[in-house]
Design an enzyme around this catalytic site. Structure first.
Site, PDB file in Angstrom:
ATOM      1  N   CYS A   1       9.671 -27.753 -47.047  1.00 33.88           N
ATOM      2  CA  CYS A   1       9.170 -26.470 -46.573  1.00 33.88           C
ATOM      3  C   CYS A   1      10.280 -25.573 -46.043  1.00 33.88           C
ATOM      4  CB  CYS A   1       8.110 -26.696 -45.500  1.00 33.88           C
ATOM      5  SG  CYS A   1       8.785 -27.426 -44.001  1.00 33.88           S
TER       6      CYS A   1
ATOM      7  N   ALA B   1      12.204 -26.873 -43.128  1.00 30.03           N
ATOM      8  CA  ALA B   1      13.217 -27.846 -43.546  1.00 30.03           C
ATOM      9  C   ALA B   1      14.468 -27.134 -44.044  1.00 30.03           C
ATOM     10  CB  ALA B   1      12.661 -28.752 -44.641  1.00 30.03           C
TER      11      ALA B   1
ATOM     12  N   ARG C   1      19.901 -36.173 -42.690  1.00 26.02           N
ATOM     13  CA  ARG C   1      20.541 -35.524 -43.843  1.00 26.02           C
ATOM     14  C   ARG C   1      21.994 -35.919 -44.109  1.00 26.02           C
ATOM     15  NH1 ARG C   1      19.236 -31.559 -47.167  1.00 26.02           N
ATOM     16  NH2 ARG C   1      21.294 -30.644 -47.037  1.00 26.02           N
TER      17      ARG C   1
ATOM     18  N   HIS D   1      16.321 -21.223 -46.031  1.00 26.09           N
ATOM     19  CA  HIS D   1      17.752 -20.910 -46.056  1.00 26.09           C
ATOM     20  C   HIS D   1      17.950 -19.430 -45.751  1.00 26.09           C
ATOM     21  CE1 HIS D   1      17.807 -24.155 -49.466  1.00 26.09           C
ATOM     22  NE2 HIS D   1      17.683 -24.711 -48.281  1.00 26.09           N
TER      23      HIS D   1
END
Lengths: 457, 546, 457, 546
Positions: free
Chosen positions: D66, D69, D100, D199
């Site tokens: 999503c 994230a 990550r 982003h």
């Protein structure tokens, strides 16, 4: 440094053994004898032997280990131990009342040439051995072979009880070799899954991994019974696990009772277990059930999941021939690199097998039968490894060289679990892998710089 | 912490117990064991006689080990800078490898071979053709690899039988090397009747080959040797800590954490303090005869015993500064001991113990149990002699039998140059009159209560019976005994190797011991023996939900 | 230092959670749903939730975890997710063909107020859900309770399928709670030994510890079947393990189908397993077989053998309420000292139970429900411990404070074995003990000075 | 090392494969997916159109995550000295905690919050009554405990719905503290169609709140920013090592191993190098518009690509010293790369790969596979846009749909004081003519062979089908995909987080990758799939011994 005097430079030793990777025959005979139900092992020699073997087995199992001794004195050593053994027969059957006494010799009684079978005969003749009781005799001179040889010899002695009635009983004999009680239990579980009726001998499960209940029984519930040992002579065949531990007994049964035999490796790791299961399936004409296939798949799953941590890691191994051969094959099969391999037990066949298994590995492999931990340590100083697999004595090397240690083999004196959790079979392979991974990943977690310390492995 | 559920009080008469122990034996065995099982009625200077230091009966599951174990394992085991090379099949060397928990400090010189074991690993060809050549080569290889100060060679059973002359080989190699003492021990496992013979053989050779060979003057005042202390679990470290604090110089410990040079200079000490009477009293005698060093019995097991032993040493030297310092040390150390004692006493008082070990430990450890308010209801030794039970006054009466005859007694004369009486006869007499007894040991029996059972060379069958009948709160013996006792639900403490604990000597050791025994006799664990379905086993026979 | 900013001084935090000891409801619902055979879990919310839950479960199990999502966009968030879910029903049954879809909500769909049951009704009505297929609905708002609550809620939702035919089927329902697949297998083995006919739900064994065989099956062989779930309504009773995980479902079954229930602790450790076995024995009217009693005795034997290394060692624990309660009791029962205890899940009852269990210990005990690892770490800085028991996130604390870590609970992201070896039951107790001892003894071997380095432990 | 048994050659036609993938779908789904599955026939400057950056179909088991994230997890995750506070229920914070593999060096200042996760742990009362107060208090508590340079607040799904005004709270707290920048991200999970929206939201706010706020002159020559590199498995460390060796100054990495101050001073760089086109190309545009910094596309995945990228940078600065130094570095680094390549080539040549990740990785990693003689037979992105497939020339053609409309586009003007063109238009033109392309990215399609399958937003069903039909030697995707692929007996490499490996960027990374892929495609492990009784399943039906 704990082993501060071990030099990196290796010089040949012809006479001096330092930090052995074996011990002597009698303890093997004692361990094997404990795998017979209602059996009191008896050490025919000086009482120190018996004390040492009992102590070592006790420290390994954290369980009572009952065994008697002929308690030689100087007189017996000069005039022979017959009188002592006759007296022992009488005392043992009177006081402890076992079904069977398993007598093994020592370097002492062997050197003076005591003839156990003759003494046994006399024992029966003079009523020191009750008619309905049994005495097994194993010649186990400490100056020949190793503890493995002693084990093998006592197992072979058990075949004396086999009776060939001429009518097959449909059972398969399995000689598990020197494995843990939990391993013997696991072998029985596997043959149970396969639906094969087996006689496992010896069988120390239920003997050396007993419960705490407030009661002490000198002869616990486990062990192969005399009736079962008798029945081995009518079995359809014998599957012997490990040439060193079990081959002799299997061939003896064939010779004596015409029970055909197959000798295969001990079922440690994927491939050896595959052969174990497949051999059983083939000889018994059964199908492999889904439940067992699933365990195989789980082992394989774990191998593939964690392969990145295993791949090309270098390993040093010390242990007994049958175990080390199977372990070496397992490590090679999961893309690890066993580079230094030692057994204390003599035998060129060992080196040959290891050479075959490690052929084509992208590294040089050091292997020695009748080697010792001192040599293994020196090899490790010259070509460091990522992991050491050995019995507890390896901990001194591991600490000095700062190398993770997986304790496996005999004796394990400083950790628990070997009594309860098998390392044979597919499930055992998962456990071995868990241990190996745990050792490697603990080290990784310790050594990774903070910049690359990992949450997910 | 909860206490295990109250046990039913057990009413027992020692005579019945004894009868019960003997009942199952064949008559011959029963007769012999009857003389080794004694109902204590010791009065001061009047102790009943016990049969000890005799052969173990074949077929009996004994606690005992062999002569080799006593020699290599116990006495020479804790010497750190001697390469102890076992001549024999591999097992003997393997089993004596790191299993006794002797702690050792590598020291400044860094020589430390304790973590190694060395063997000639005799093969059948050696048995047939003789092993001397192999032994010689092994000594050479050990020398070439390690260049140690000394190499000691130990005979195992077959060595004597095949006639290998290990002493000649040792002498030859010693001469060849020049800078390495090589000597041998004829400690074949079949000699004697127990480890005790091995102690004797070991001590004789140490005395013969090392003691008194170094006359270089050593530093320190109030110089003593500590005899018969093996630094199990660090006992020796704790005693040395206390000595150091008191300003007492321990020249040599026989043989915990010991070095070759300590033995070699031990004749320079002015007092020998004997811990384990059994294993070493004859060395004390020899040191007195040869060098003029008097000996006293000490005991550092128990805080009070430690204080008493320190005062003995101080009294011997008679220097007020030392006497004051010892008192100061005791004063400093005791509060922590008392605090620990008071902590555990409410939980340990009135509990009972049995001790079957040693040597001397079956005696010494009763002190510690007493400090915890615990009574030792039965005890005995594994390899002691009559004097260890009844006191040294029986020594002249001891008969030499076939087994003990084979164990060498060294004849010692006063050393021509080194003999030096430390005290004048008058001084000694004055000290004796002031209560300091030399060469004195009264044995186990007088220190035990009347009606307790004292049993020599207890075996597995009797141990189990004893525990079943008398239900002690704790049983003390060795590793072989540990788990058969614990299966009965009774905690078992190893007093050979202390399981994982220690030190138990000295002041800190006493605290450790109080806490350890408190842990054992009051653990919750022993209360779980019965599963709930055993405690309340009625079955409904149907689903209770229905 | 990895957690270099964690101060020793503890200041109260009312709004800020740092390094939580819990996560949110939906992942629990997803894990529970995987324990139904042929079930595809479905996350009704934004697709990130589903991705996160699948990733975490995958990292823990190293196994495929299939689950679908309603993939909300901004539009759905404004206008409601009904259209998305209807579309999902259709797509899922067409493409993946599960027997059942287990839908759980998220904070998103809860906040906008989607009514799952109404959408399900519509799904059936419009043929998006085939008649012979099932949809379970669980309301699992992320802002209430924790992952444990979500698990409990989904298990409760399963009881919707229970059918009360009026005729008892003689079976006992067992609700195992959030334990590992291997634990569920072990519970079945134990009830098998007891000879009790049970329905275990949920049951992730065979689902999340599958083999590698060259084949992928979205719906593996394991899991509680729909038929079994239906039959729970005719069971003679329900044994729920763990109040937090299983209590609700058991009571719901009682309410719906008049199946009486008993809620006990999860069977970790000696005493809780004793109660588990004894309760089963009592309610089912069976005898406890010798084989199970032997396992109990083995556990007890190991405890007594190694007690010296356990006694009064201080332990910090983080985990979920049912697990931590049982573990705390186990530690107390073997004379260890659990001194800092945290769960992320809210509930004052937790603190009360821990206080009861630790009463009388010779030390102060810190306990907090709705606590976090940051607080636990601060406690440990103030009162150091010998051992930390927690999920993988504890490794940062363990490394910083140089304290051994036993990984236990959820998630374990960096070690293997939890899928294959149970920690419930007596055998599980032996495994727990082996792990605890291994951690303590490895540390001892590392830290002991050379003078007192030990061969035999 | 043995190779897995030779697979049967699979004859497949891409059209058939595509048909097979679509066969089972409901018609509406099939129609949509048909536009996202493309049989490549790209020619230079002529690429087929693919449907990308569109909604995932509900009920489809997608690889995507999503917006939250993408924002918190990907972009802000690797910033080490910002306290990243998640405003929402606990899960979102929990899941983005350390999963990550962004590596981070605490640096000289030692500020490192990466190992922590911070949350307001919203409860139902917060949902009902609003969470602003709690957020404010949490910010205060974070400030009081850590005194960080900056606190970033992330919205999770319910925040937007209940109307918490996180930006106002942030502004208020920033003003209150004075020495701590506080800013917020409206990155609710339901926004956009994938991580990509996150982003964008993240980068916008970083640009708005941090970039260009520190004018303190920084040291170093040849100053660049590295955009879209997240230091997974230490990639950024390797790239920085190479930069340092070349004498290139990396002012700021967006955002691997980044600090607040790096962003704040990034406007002082003279060139922006864009790694991951997808996640950050708009930041490069904004930096050019606002500060006058030109940008070039670079790629440090692959040794040749690394060399090419370094040469681009050197060419841009045009300084012979730098050009020489870069050549020298390449010359030094390449022999080890070549040696590793030659080692693996005999074992890897001719093998096939599939890559479904990112962003840009599905493109970049094809370089590395090519260097190993491996062909990528199918690839696609998880959250890319059409320009990432087809090249930036399609940008003007892209339609703004309902989902992308909600993602803010910042309008940027040249900064009044800080705008400074780095090159004159003439210089830029000269560079372009010499082959240095600015603001240029041709996308994935032209680099893939004709007839390969390019698939956007691949899902689990299609992945399994693809593997079954095309039997690649390796499959690359993320953790959710890993084990379903491996169950099929095909090794799977995570290219989001690299499983446990890395770095794979730069020269050393290339070597790591060669070895890792060699390990995977040639492991013995995949050859054990069948048990012996499956390979030879005949049953004798009776004991063969008989």
């Amino acid at each position: 440094m704990l082993l501060r005097h071990t030099p990196k430079e290796i010089s040949e030793r012809k006479a001096l053994t330092i930090n052995p990777a074996k011990t002597c025959q009698p303890i093997g005979a004692m361990y094997a004898a404990l795998g017979i139900h209602g059996c009191l092992p008896h050490s025919h020699g000086s009482q120190g032997c018996c004390a040492y073997h009992r102590s070592t087995l006790t420290r390994h199992y954290k369980e009572p280990v009952s065994a008697a001794t002929s308690s030689f004195t100087e007189g017996a050593s000069v005039f022979g131990g017959q009188a002592n053994l006759m007296q022992a027969f009488n005392n043992i059957f009177t006081i402890y009342d076992p079904d069977v006494i398993a007598v093994h010799t020592t370097c002492l009684s062997e050197t003076i040439g005591d003839d156990l079978k003759q003494i046994r005969k006399k024992g029966y003749a003079e009523g020191k051995i009750p008619k309905n009781k049994y005495v097994l005799c194993a010649s186990t001179p400490s100056y020949v072979g190793s503890h493995v040889t002693g084990f093998s010899t006592m197992v072979k002695a058990m075949t004396e009880l086999a009776e060939n009635t001429g009518k097959k009983n449909g059972k398969v004999n399995i000689i598990p070799g020197w494995v843990e009680p939990a391993d013997m239990e696991e072998i029985k579980r596997i043959t149970g899954l396969l639906g094969i009726d087996t006689i496992l001998f010896p069988d120390t499960s239920g003997v050396l991994n007993g419960p705490l209940t407030g009661k002490f029984s000198m002869f616990p519930q486990g062990g192969t019974t005399i009736e079962e040992l008798k029945a081995t002579g009518d079995a359809v065949g014998t599957l012997a696990l490990g040439e060193w531990c079990s081959g002799e007994a299997a061939r003896e049964l064939d010779k004596q009772c015409k029970v055909p035999c197959t000798v295969i490796d001990m079922p440690f790791g994927l491939k050896a277990t595959d052969r174990f299961v497949d051999t059983l399936r083939t000889v018994a004409g059964v199908s492999v059930p889904e439940s067992l296939a699933r365990e195989r798949g789980q082992l394989l799953d774990l191998i593939s999941d964690m392969h990145q941590y295993l791949y090309h890691k270098k390993v040093a191994i010390a242990g007994d021939p049958d175990q080390v051969i199977a372990m070496t094959e397992f490590l090679v099969s999961i893309d690890m690199l066993p580079v230094h391999i030692v057994t204390g037990t003599p035998g060129k066949k060992f080196e040959k097998r290891i050479r075959e298994i490690t052929e084509g590995l992208p590294c040089e492999v050091n292997v020695k039968a009748k080697g010792d931990l001192f040599l293994l340590h020196q090899w490790m100083k010259n070509e460091p490894v990522d992991l050491l697999i050995s019995n507890t004595y390896g901990k001194y090397i591991a600490r000095d060289e700062d190398i993770p240690l997986v304790r496996w083999g005999f004796p394990i004196l400083d950790r628990q679990g070997h009594q309860y959790f098998p390392t044979v079979g597919y499930k055992g392979g998962i456990r071995l892998l868990e241990k190996i991974l745990g050792a490697l990943l603990d080290r990784k977690d310790r050594d990774d710089p903070e910049t690359s310390f990992e949450l997910v492995l | 912490m909860t206490t295990a559920p109250e046990k039913k009080p057990v009413q027992w008469d020692p005579t019945d117990i004894k009868a019960e122990l003997l009942k199952k034996y064949p008559p011959k065995v029963a007769r012999k064991r009857a003389r080794q099982i004694l109902i204590n009625e010791a009065l001061e200077n009047d102790t009943p006689e016990i049969l000890a230091n005799v052969r173990t009966i074949p077929g009996i599951i004994t606690m005992r080990g062999c002569t080799y174990a006593g020699c290599k394992g116990v006495i020479l085991g804790p010497t750190r800078d001697i390469v102890n090379l076992v001549h024999g099949p591999i097992g003997c060397s393997f089993y004596a490898w790191l299993t006794r928990r002797n702690q050792t400090d590598a020291g400044e010189d860094g020589e430390q071979y304790m973590n190694y074991t060395f063997s000639t690993d005799m093969q059948d060809s050696d048995i047939i053709f003789g092993g001397e050549k192999k032994l010689e080569m092994a000594i050479q290889e050990a020398y070439d690899t390690f260049h140690p100060k000394a190499i000691a060679v130990f005979a195992t059973c077959p060595v004597g039988l095949i006639g290998d002359d290990i002493h000649t080989v040792a002498r030859k190699m010693k001469e060849k090397f020049g800078d390495c003492n090589v000597f041998a021990f004829s400690c074949e496992g079949y000699k004697g009747v127990s480890q005790s013979a091995g102690h004797h053989i070991a001590n004789n050779q140490v005395f013969r080959h090392i003691v008194g060979t170094n006359d270089e003057p050593q530093e320190g005042e109030y110089r003593i040797n500590l005899l018969g202390e093996y630094n199990i679990g660090g006992d020796g470290f704790e005693i040395d800590r206390i000595f150091k604090k008191c300003g007492i110089t321990n020249v040599a410990t026989f043989s915990g954490n010991s070095t070759y040079d300590q033995f070699a200079t031990s004749h320079q000490a002015d007092l020998n303090c004997v811990m384990c009477h059994r294993s070493i009293n004859y060395v004390a005698d020899m040191l007195e005869t040869k060098f003029g060093i008097p000996w006293v019995k000490v005991n550092f097991i128990g805080a009070e015993a430690t204080a008493k032993s320190l005062r003995k040493i101080a009294a011997y030297f008679g220097d007020q500064e030392l006497i004051d310092r010892v008192e100061k040390v005791i004063e400093e150390e005791m509060p922590a001991v008392k605090a620990a004692q008071e902590d555990v006493l409410p939980r340990t008082s009135g509990k009972t113990a049995m001790i079957f070990v040693g040597g001397s430990r079956a005696h010494h450890y009763q002190e510690l149990f007493k400090e915890m308010g615990m009574k030792t209801i039965s005890a005995g030794y594994e390899f002691a002699h009559r004097d260890d039970y009844e006191g040294r006054h029986v020594l002249p009466k001891l008969k030499v039998d076939a087994d003990s005859r084979n164990i060498e007694e060294i004849e010692v004369e006063p050393d021509e140059t080194r003999y030096r009486p430390r005290k004048t006869p008058e001084e000694l007499k004055a000290l004796e009159e002031a209560g300091l007894k030399f060469k004195s040991y009264e044995g186990l029996l007088p220190d035990m209560e009347e009606g307790t059972l004292v049993i020599d060379d207890l075996n597995q069958y009797e141990a189990e019976k004893l525990v079943e009948l008398m239900k002690p709160d704790i049983f003390c013996a060795g590793i072989k005994e540990k788990f058969s006792i614990q299966k009965l639900g009774i905690p078992m403490k190893q007093l050979h190797s202390y399981d994982s604990g220690g030190p138990y000597a000295g002041f800190k050791g006493a605290i450790n011991f109080y806490n350890e025994i408190d842990r054992l006799v009051n653990s919750r664990v022993w209360s779980y023996m019965k599963a709930p379905w055993q405690e309340n086993p009625q079955l409904s026979g149907a689903y209770v939900w229905e």
